[in-house]
Motif scaffolding. Structure first.
Motif, short mmCIF file in Angstrom:
data_model
loop_
_atom_site.label_atom_id
_atom_site.label_comp_id
_atom_site.label_asym_id
_atom_site.label_seq_id
_atom_site.Cartn_x
_atom_site.Cartn_y
_atom_site.Cartn_z
N GLY A 1 16.28 10.14 -7.57
CA GLY A 1 16.65 9.18 -6.54
C GLY A 1 17.46 8.04 -7.12
N SER A 2 17.74 7.10 -6.31
CA SER A 2 18.57 5.97 -6.74
C SER A 2 17.73 4.84 -7.31
CB SER A 2 19.40 5.47 -5.56
OG SER A 2 18.54 5.02 -4.54
N GLY A 3 16.42 5.02 -7.40
CA GLY A 3 15.56 3.98 -7.93
C GLY A 3 14.91 3.15 -6.83
N GLU A 4 15.42 3.21 -5.62
CA GLU A 4 14.85 2.45 -4.52
C GLU A 4 13.58 3.09 -4.00
OE1 GLU A 4 17.91 2.23 -1.65
OE2 GLU A 4 19.25 1.09 -2.93
N ASP A 5 13.44 4.39 -4.17
CA ASP A 5 12.29 5.10 -3.65
C ASP A 5 11.13 5.14 -4.63
OD1 ASP A 5 13.76 5.61 -1.41
OD2 ASP A 5 14.40 7.59 -2.07
N ASN A 6 11.28 4.48 -5.78
CA ASN A 6 10.20 4.47 -6.75
C ASN A 6 9.02 3.67 -6.20
OD1 ASN A 6 11.75 5.93 -8.49
ND2 ASN A 6 12.41 4.18 -9.69
N ILE A 7 7.85 4.22 -6.34
CA ILE A 7 6.64 3.60 -5.82
C ILE A 7 5.83 3.08 -7.00
CG2 ILE A 7 4.52 4.01 -4.55
CD1 ILE A 7 6.00 6.25 -3.07
N ASP A 8 5.38 1.85 -6.88
CA ASP A 8 4.56 1.26 -7.93
C ASP A 8 3.10 1.66 -7.66
OD1 ASP A 8 3.55 -0.15 -9.99
OD2 ASP A 8 4.01 -2.14 -9.18
N TRP A 9 2.70 2.77 -8.23
CA TRP A 9 1.37 3.32 -7.98
C TRP A 9 0.28 2.41 -8.54
CZ3 TRP A 9 1.01 6.70 -4.35
CH2 TRP A 9 2.07 7.57 -4.10
N GLN A 10 0.57 1.72 -9.62
CA GLN A 10 -0.43 0.82 -10.20
C GLN A 10 -0.72 -0.33 -9.24
OE1 GLN A 10 1.26 -0.20 -13.96
NE2 GLN A 10 0.48 1.66 -14.97
N ALA A 11 0.30 -0.86 -8.60
CA ALA A 11 0.09 -1.95 -7.65
C ALA A 11 -0.70 -1.45 -6.44
CB ALA A 11 1.43 -2.52 -7.19
N ILE A 12 -0.43 -0.25 -5.99
CA ILE A 12 -1.17 0.31 -4.85
C ILE A 12 -2.62 0.53 -5.23
CG2 ILE A 12 -1.39 2.33 -3.37
CD1 ILE A 12 1.65 2.55 -3.42
N ALA A 13 -2.86 1.07 -6.44
CA ALA A 13 -4.23 1.30 -6.89
C ALA A 13 -4.98 -0.03 -7.04
CB ALA A 13 -4.22 2.05 -8.22
N ALA A 14 -4.30 -1.05 -7.56
CA ALA A 14 -4.94 -2.36 -7.72
C ALA A 14 -5.30 -2.96 -6.37
CB ALA A 14 -4.03 -3.29 -8.50
N SER A 15 -4.40 -2.85 -5.40
CA SER A 15 -4.70 -3.41 -4.08
C SER A 15 -5.82 -2.61 -3.39
CB SER A 15 -3.45 -3.44 -3.21
OG SER A 15 -3.02 -2.13 -2.92
N ALA A 16 -5.87 -1.31 -3.61
CA ALA A 16 -6.94 -0.50 -3.02
C ALA A 16 -8.28 -0.87 -3.64
CB ALA A 16 -6.65 0.97 -3.23
N GLU A 17 -8.30 -1.07 -4.96
CA GLU A 17 -9.55 -1.48 -5.61
C GLU A 17 -9.99 -2.85 -5.13
OE1 GLU A 17 -9.09 -1.25 -9.83
OE2 GLU A 17 -8.73 0.91 -9.80
N LYS A 18 -9.04 -3.74 -4.92
CA LYS A 18 -9.35 -5.08 -4.43
C LYS A 18 -9.97 -5.00 -3.04
CE LYS A 18 -7.16 -9.52 -3.58
NZ LYS A 18 -5.90 -10.26 -3.57
N GLU A 19 -9.40 -4.16 -2.17
CA GLU A 19 -9.95 -3.99 -0.82
C GLU A 19 -11.34 -3.40 -0.86
OE1 GLU A 19 -7.32 -1.84 1.75
OE2 GLU A 19 -5.62 -3.13 1.27
N VAL A 20 -11.55 -2.42 -1.74
CA VAL A 20 -12.88 -1.81 -1.85
C VAL A 20 -13.89 -2.84 -2.33
CG1 VAL A 20 -14.22 -0.11 -3.16
CG2 VAL A 20 -12.02 0.53 -2.18
N ASP A 21 -13.51 -3.65 -3.33
CA ASP A 21 -14.41 -4.68 -3.82
C ASP A 21 -14.75 -5.70 -2.74
OD1 ASP A 21 -14.50 -3.54 -6.31
OD2 ASP A 21 -12.97 -4.84 -7.20
N GLU A 22 -13.75 -6.08 -1.94
CA GLU A 22 -13.99 -7.04 -0.86
C GLU A 22 -14.90 -6.44 0.19
OE1 GLU A 22 -10.20 -8.19 0.62
OE2 GLU A 22 -9.69 -9.38 -1.17
N ASN A 23 -14.73 -5.15 0.49
CA ASN A 23 -15.57 -4.50 1.50
C ASN A 23 -17.01 -4.35 1.00
OD1 ASN A 23 -13.52 -4.29 3.39
ND2 ASN A 23 -12.94 -2.23 2.73
N LEU A 24 -17.18 -4.13 -0.31
CA LEU A 24 -18.55 -4.01 -0.84
C LEU A 24 -19.27 -5.35 -0.87
CD1 LEU A 24 -17.98 -1.53 -3.82
CD2 LEU A 24 -19.07 -1.06 -1.64
N ARG A 25 -18.53 -6.42 -1.03
CA ARG A 25 -19.15 -7.75 -1.06
C ARG A 25 -19.60 -8.19 0.32
NH1 ARG A 25 -15.07 -10.90 -5.18
NH2 ARG A 25 -15.51 -9.55 -6.96
N LYS A 26 -19.03 -7.64 1.37
CA LYS A 26 -19.39 -8.05 2.74
C LYS A 26 -20.66 -7.45 3.17
CE LYS A 26 -14.75 -8.78 4.42
NZ LYS A 26 -13.76 -8.38 5.38
#
Length: 86
Positions: A61-86
């Motif tokens: 691709g042209s580089g625009e379609d690159n997905i930052d999987w680490q950022a997605i994984a970090a945000s998913a872990e953050k959401e899971v942690d927030e949901n467990l604290r509730k």
């Protein structure tokens, strides 16, 4: 329909073999003097190299379609942690 010369299966195989052999002899005969870059094998190699390059560019691709999987994984872990604290 005319009757087969050898058999229904062997006649087409013999025809293809004869055609390939005739073309090979045409290309390699010294009287024809076809340059190496215009022979079928080199043309096919060049076409395959172009196809590979285009396919690689398409897959990368042209580089625009690159997905930052680490950022997605970090945000998913953050959401899971927030949901467990509730």
């Amino acid at each position: 329909m005319p009757p087969p010369l050898l058999s229904r299966t062997l006649d087409p195989i013999l025809g293809v073999f004869t055609g390939v052999l005739a073309y090979y002899l045409y290309e390699t005969h010294p009287r024809n003097a076809i340059p190496e870059e215009l022979r079928l094998a080199s043309l096919l190699k060049r076409k395959y190299a172009i196809w590979q390059r285009e396919r690689e560019q398409k897959l990368l691709g042209s580089g625009e379609d690159n997905i930052d999987w680490q950022a997605i994984a970090a945000s998913a872990e953050k959401e899971v942690d927030e949901n467990l604290r509730k």
